[in-house]
Design an enzyme around this catalytic site. Structure first.
Site, PDB file in Angstrom:
ATOM      1  N   THR A  98       3.481   0.741   4.514  1.00 16.95           N
ATOM      2  CA  THR A  98       4.183   0.911   5.776  1.00 16.95           C
ATOM      3  C   THR A  98       5.628   1.331   5.488  1.00 16.95           C
ATOM      4  O   THR A  98       5.972   1.655   4.340  1.00 16.95           O
ATOM      5  CB  THR A  98       4.095  -0.382   6.613  1.00 16.95           C
ATOM      6  N   LYS A 124       5.946   5.506   2.757  1.00 19.49           N
ATOM      7  CA  LYS A 124       4.752   6.355   2.833  1.00 19.49           C
ATOM      8  C   LYS A 124       4.900   7.680   2.085  1.00 19.49           C
ATOM      9  O   LYS A 124       3.951   8.156   1.459  1.00 19.49           O
ATOM     10  CB  LYS A 124       4.375   6.593   4.289  1.00 19.49           C
ATOM     11  N   ASN A 168      -0.721   6.240   3.917  1.00 20.72           N
ATOM     12  CA  ASN A 168      -0.574   4.849   4.320  1.00 20.72           C
ATOM     13  C   ASN A 168      -1.720   3.979   3.807  1.00 20.72           C
ATOM     14  O   ASN A 168      -1.763   2.786   4.093  1.00 20.72           O
ATOM     15  CB  ASN A 168      -0.430   4.707   5.837  1.00 20.72           C
ATOM     16  N   GLY A 226       7.219   8.864   7.450  1.00 17.07           N
ATOM     17  CA  GLY A 226       5.811   8.783   7.126  1.00 17.07           C
ATOM     18  C   GLY A 226       4.909   8.764   8.343  1.00 17.07           C
ATOM     19  O   GLY A 226       3.980   9.566   8.462  1.00 17.07           O
ATOM     20  N   GLY A 257       2.569   0.363  20.383  1.00 16.39           N
ATOM     21  CA  GLY A 257       2.351   0.708  18.990  1.00 16.39           C
ATOM     22  C   GLY A 257       1.095   0.113  18.394  1.00 16.39           C
ATOM     23  O   GLY A 257       0.532   0.674  17.443  1.00 16.39           O
TER      24      GLY A 257
END
Length: 279
Positions: free
Chosen positions: A79, A83, A104, A147, A256
């Site tokens: 995370t 990345k 990831n 990322g 999210g």
């Protein structure tokens, strides 16, 4: 409001045969992967456990190489902000990860090599689509070319978004991402310091802004059209200041958590968790 999944450690009895997985980040307090994958290991009867590893950028390469030398470690999740660095350390990566410039997830192959993949983008697009906000033909503004942002950008273009405008204060990183995207989707992605927010159908915050209570807003909500969808990739807090403010203004929102929730089945296949012979 959906409650956050409780942290569940699995298996309950760790032995010398327990296989290990690690999620690396800075910070790691916000990661939800252990609360999702450890119960999955338990349901599948797999003697494995996923642990969080807090490592700062200057120590990431050293920690990563050390972990990959561990014979009982089968997988690594990555995370923020690691990345892009993880892609450079992988032995091989998928075309999707190469286009994003970040990974990831990495798995140990039978020959000992580490293969990197990126599920952030497809996970995000699946969550967006399931919520009723299909990206096809849409004008999208994406904040952040790191990322997660890179992976989401590639996935949105692959899903048919008409125009993708990216914004990031790191102009070199932004330019490199736009160049990679242009190789696959010519003319559909551009980088701008001041995007036309008022023309966007969907805006996405793929920056870390919102993880802390004193963070500034990542984008000007007052500039958005009334029905513009506001999405955030931050998972903790679930209701970021951006999403709270967007809701107050009447915008449709996307949390999210959807990005990760839709990656669990992808992880299950990638790590071969249904293969009785193991990784």
């Amino acid at each position: 409001m959906e409650p956050e999944a409780p942290y569940v450690s699995a298996p309950t009895q760790i032995s010398g045969r327990t296989r290990l997985y690690a999620v690396l980040g800075d910070p790691v307090e916000q990661v939800r992967a252990p609360s999702l994958l450890n119960p999955l290991f338990a349901r599948l009867g797999i003697d494995a456990v996923l642990i969080p590893v807090h490592v700062e950028p200057d120590g990431f390469a050293e920690v990563f190489r050390g972990l990959t030398r561990m014979k009982n470690l089968d997988g690594i999740l990555v995370t923020i902000p690691h990345k892009a660095a993880a892609l450079r350390l992988a032995d091989e990566v998928s075309p999707a990860a190469a286009a994003a410039g970040a990974v990831n997830a990495l798995r140990r192959e039978p020959d000992g090599r580490w293969r990197g993949e990126n599920f952030d983008g497809v996970g995000f697009v699946r969550g967006l689509t399931e919520a009723g906000h299909r990206p096809e033909g849409k004008r999208i503004v994406l904040m952040g070319a790191g990322g997660a942002g890179s992976a989401i950008a590639a996935a949105l273009l692959a899903a048919g978004s008409a125009q993708l405008t990216l914004c990031d204060p790191d102009t070199a990183r932004l330019g490199a991402l736009v160049a990679r995207l242009d190789e696959h989707w010519p003319g559909r992605a551009r980088g701008e310091a001041a995007p036309a927010f008022e023309l966007a159908d969907i805006v996405v915050n793929a920056t870390p802004l919102g993880m802390r209570a004193d963070d500034p807003q990542p984008l000007p909500l007052r500039a958005l059209a009334p029905l513009c969808v506001v999405a955030d990739v931050i998972m903790k807090p679930r209701d970021t200041a951006l999403l709270k403010a967007a809701t107050a203004l009447g915008h449709p929102i996307l949390h999210g958590a959807h990005m990760l929730d839709h990656q669990i089945d992808l992880y299950r296949g990638f790590f071969r968790l249904d293969d009785p012979t193991g990784p």
